[in-house]
Design a protein around this motif. Structure first.
Motif, PDB file in Angstrom:
ATOM      1  N   ALA A 129      29.103  47.372  38.598  1.00 46.95           N
ATOM      2  CA  ALA A 129      29.757  47.110  37.318  1.00 46.95           C
ATOM      3  C   ALA A 129      30.746  45.959  37.462  1.00 46.95           C
ATOM      4  O   ALA A 129      31.931  46.088  37.151  1.00 46.95           O
ATOM      5  CB  ALA A 129      30.444  48.373  36.815  1.00 46.95           C
ATOM      6  N   GLY A 130      30.222  44.828  37.927  1.00 45.06           N
ATOM      7  CA  GLY A 130      31.074  43.666  38.157  1.00 45.06           C
ATOM      8  C   GLY A 130      31.779  43.184  36.906  1.00 45.06           C
ATOM      9  O   GLY A 130      32.940  42.766  36.957  1.00 45.06           O
ATOM     10  N   GLY A 131      31.088  43.242  35.784  1.00 43.81           N
ATOM     11  CA  GLY A 131      31.715  42.819  34.533  1.00 43.81           C
ATOM     12  C   GLY A 131      32.909  43.682  34.174  1.00 43.81           C
ATOM     13  O   GLY A 131      33.965  43.178  33.779  1.00 43.81           O
ATOM     14  N   PHE A 132      32.751  44.992  34.314  1.00 44.08           N
ATOM     15  CA  PHE A 132      33.852  45.905  34.015  1.00 44.08           C
ATOM     16  C   PHE A 132      35.003  45.705  34.994  1.00 44.08           C
ATOM     17  O   PHE A 132      36.161  45.639  34.590  1.00 44.08           O
ATOM     18  CB  PHE A 132      33.371  47.360  34.071  1.00 44.08           C
ATOM     19  CG  PHE A 132      34.483  48.360  34.011  1.00 44.08           C
ATOM     20  CD1 PHE A 132      35.213  48.543  32.845  1.00 44.08           C
ATOM     21  CD2 PHE A 132      34.831  49.105  35.123  1.00 44.08           C
ATOM     22  CE1 PHE A 132      36.248  49.453  32.785  1.00 44.08           C
ATOM     23  CE2 PHE A 132      35.870  50.015  35.082  1.00 44.08           C
ATOM     24  CZ  PHE A 132      36.579  50.191  33.907  1.00 44.08           C
ATOM     25  N   MET A 133      34.672  45.597  36.275  1.00 45.41           N
ATOM     26  CA  MET A 133      35.727  45.447  37.284  1.00 45.41           C
ATOM     27  C   MET A 133      36.458  44.113  37.141  1.00 45.41           C
ATOM     28  O   MET A 133      37.608  43.988  37.531  1.00 45.41           O
ATOM     29  CB  MET A 133      35.148  45.588  38.691  1.00 45.41           C
ATOM     30  CG  MET A 133      34.585  46.965  38.984  1.00 45.41           C
ATOM     31  SD  MET A 133      35.814  48.247  38.988  1.00 45.41           S
ATOM     32  CE  MET A 133      36.310  48.200  40.694  1.00 45.41           C
ATOM     33  N   GLY A 134      35.778  43.126  36.583  1.00 51.16           N
ATOM     34  CA  GLY A 134      36.403  41.819  36.393  1.00 51.16           C
ATOM     35  C   GLY A 134      37.199  41.700  35.114  1.00 51.16           C
ATOM     36  O   GLY A 134      37.802  40.655  34.853  1.00 51.16           O
ATOM     37  N   THR A 135      37.222  42.745  34.323  1.00 51.95           N
ATOM     38  CA  THR A 135      37.966  42.724  33.068  1.00 51.95           C
ATOM     39  C   THR A 135      39.451  42.534  33.340  1.00 51.95           C
ATOM     40  O   THR A 135      40.053  43.238  34.147  1.00 51.95           O
ATOM     41  CB  THR A 135      37.766  44.055  32.298  1.00 51.95           C
ATOM     42  OG1 THR A 135      36.381  44.258  32.082  1.00 51.95           O
ATOM     43  CG2 THR A 135      38.505  44.037  30.977  1.00 51.95           C
ATOM     44  N   THR A 136      40.033  41.560  32.681  1.00 50.75           N
ATOM     45  CA  THR A 136      41.450  41.250  32.865  1.00 50.75           C
ATOM     46  C   THR A 136      42.311  42.309  32.188  1.00 50.75           C
ATOM     47  O   THR A 136      42.078  42.673  31.042  1.00 50.75           O
ATOM     48  CB  THR A 136      41.781  39.869  32.276  1.00 50.75           C
ATOM     49  OG1 THR A 136      40.947  38.899  32.916  1.00 50.75           O
ATOM     50  CG2 THR A 136      43.230  39.502  32.490  1.00 50.75           C
ATOM     51  N   VAL A 137      43.317  42.780  32.928  1.00 55.06           N
ATOM     52  CA  VAL A 137      44.254  43.759  32.383  1.00 55.06           C
ATOM     53  C   VAL A 137      45.496  43.020  31.888  1.00 55.06           C
ATOM     54  O   VAL A 137      45.863  43.134  30.723  1.00 55.06           O
ATOM     55  CB  VAL A 137      44.637  44.819  33.447  1.00 55.06           C
ATOM     56  CG1 VAL A 137      45.677  45.776  32.919  1.00 55.06           C
ATOM     57  CG2 VAL A 137      43.411  45.562  33.915  1.00 55.06           C
ATOM     58  N   VAL A 138      46.131  42.261  32.780  1.00 58.59           N
ATOM     59  CA  VAL A 138      47.313  41.465  32.446  1.00 58.59           C
ATOM     60  C   VAL A 138      47.305  40.237  33.332  1.00 58.59           C
ATOM     61  O   VAL A 138      47.230  40.355  34.561  1.00 58.59           O
ATOM     62  CB  VAL A 138      48.618  42.269  32.688  1.00 58.59           C
ATOM     63  CG1 VAL A 138      49.842  41.398  32.486  1.00 58.59           C
ATOM     64  CG2 VAL A 138      48.688  43.497  31.810  1.00 58.59           C
ATOM     65  N   VAL A 182      40.726  44.941  36.490  1.00 59.39           N
ATOM     66  CA  VAL A 182      40.503  46.368  36.696  1.00 59.39           C
ATOM     67  C   VAL A 182      40.268  46.669  38.168  1.00 59.39           C
ATOM     68  O   VAL A 182      40.759  47.679  38.694  1.00 59.39           O
ATOM     69  CB  VAL A 182      39.317  46.859  35.830  1.00 59.39           C
ATOM     70  CG1 VAL A 182      38.940  48.287  36.162  1.00 59.39           C
ATOM     71  CG2 VAL A 182      39.648  46.729  34.351  1.00 59.39           C
ATOM     72  N   ALA A 183      39.534  45.814  38.877  1.00 61.40           N
ATOM     73  CA  ALA A 183      39.248  46.049  40.295  1.00 61.40           C
ATOM     74  C   ALA A 183      40.534  46.123  41.111  1.00 61.40           C
ATOM     75  O   ALA A 183      40.674  46.987  41.987  1.00 61.40           O
ATOM     76  CB  ALA A 183      38.341  44.952  40.839  1.00 61.40           C
ATOM     77  N   LEU A 184      41.474  45.242  40.850  1.00 61.79           N
ATOM     78  CA  LEU A 184      42.734  45.252  41.582  1.00 61.79           C
ATOM     79  C   LEU A 184      43.530  46.524  41.270  1.00 61.79           C
ATOM     80  O   LEU A 184      44.087  47.148  42.174  1.00 61.79           O
ATOM     81  CB  LEU A 184      43.569  44.017  41.249  1.00 61.79           C
ATOM     82  CG  LEU A 184      44.911  43.897  41.961  1.00 61.79           C
ATOM     83  CD1 LEU A 184      44.706  43.830  43.471  1.00 61.79           C
ATOM     84  CD2 LEU A 184      45.669  42.694  41.473  1.00 61.79           C
ATOM     85  N   VAL A 185      43.573  46.908  40.008  1.00 63.83           N
ATOM     86  CA  VAL A 185      44.304  48.122  39.621  1.00 63.83           C
ATOM     87  C   VAL A 185      43.697  49.344  40.298  1.00 63.83           C
ATOM     88  O   VAL A 185      44.413  50.175  40.868  1.00 63.83           O
ATOM     89  CB  VAL A 185      44.306  48.285  38.080  1.00 63.83           C
ATOM     90  CG1 VAL A 185      44.870  49.636  37.679  1.00 63.83           C
ATOM     91  CG2 VAL A 185      45.093  47.158  37.424  1.00 63.83           C
TER      92      VAL A 185
END
Length: 121
Positions: free
Chosen positions: A65-74, A79-82
């Protein structure tokens, strides 16, 4: 080696102030020792399974789910970092919870068993 203590001729490991093999076996069969094991297992097994599931979810999301994990939070945080930082936070929380659990439920039971074994030797 300095830690290898000589065994008595009967091979039981008994000596002055040392519990016998039979005493260890009796304690292991006791209800009190069973309670200690249950207290440990009822805490450790569910948390281990939960953490492994959480970790595998993170790995699977990272892989598929690379697209989801790459979603910017701030800003530059996605998301991947969080979720990755959440893995570290979860690890420390589990260690803290286990430390509290051991201090309140496991250590007193273990100390009681140990003192009875030392008295019985």
């Amino acid at each position: 080696m300095a830690t290898d203590a000589p065994q008595p001729p009967d091979g039981t490991g008994a000596g002055p102030g040392r519990p016998t093999t039979e005493l260890f076996a009796d304690v292991q069969r006791s209800a009190e020792f069973g309670e200690l094991r249950r207290a440990h297992r009822s805490f450790a097994f569910p948390l281990t399974v939960g953490f492994i599931a959480w970790y595998l979810l993170y790995v699977l999301l990272s892989s598929y789910a690379g697209g989801f994990m790459g979603t910017t939070v701030v800003g530059n945080i996605n998301v991947a970092l969080v979720l990755g930082l959440g893995q570290f936070l979860t690890t420390f929380l589990i260690a803290w919870f286990y430390s509290r659990h051991a201090a309140t439920r496991l250590d007193p039971k273990g100390a009681a068993i140990k003192s009875r074994m030392e008295e019985g030797s």
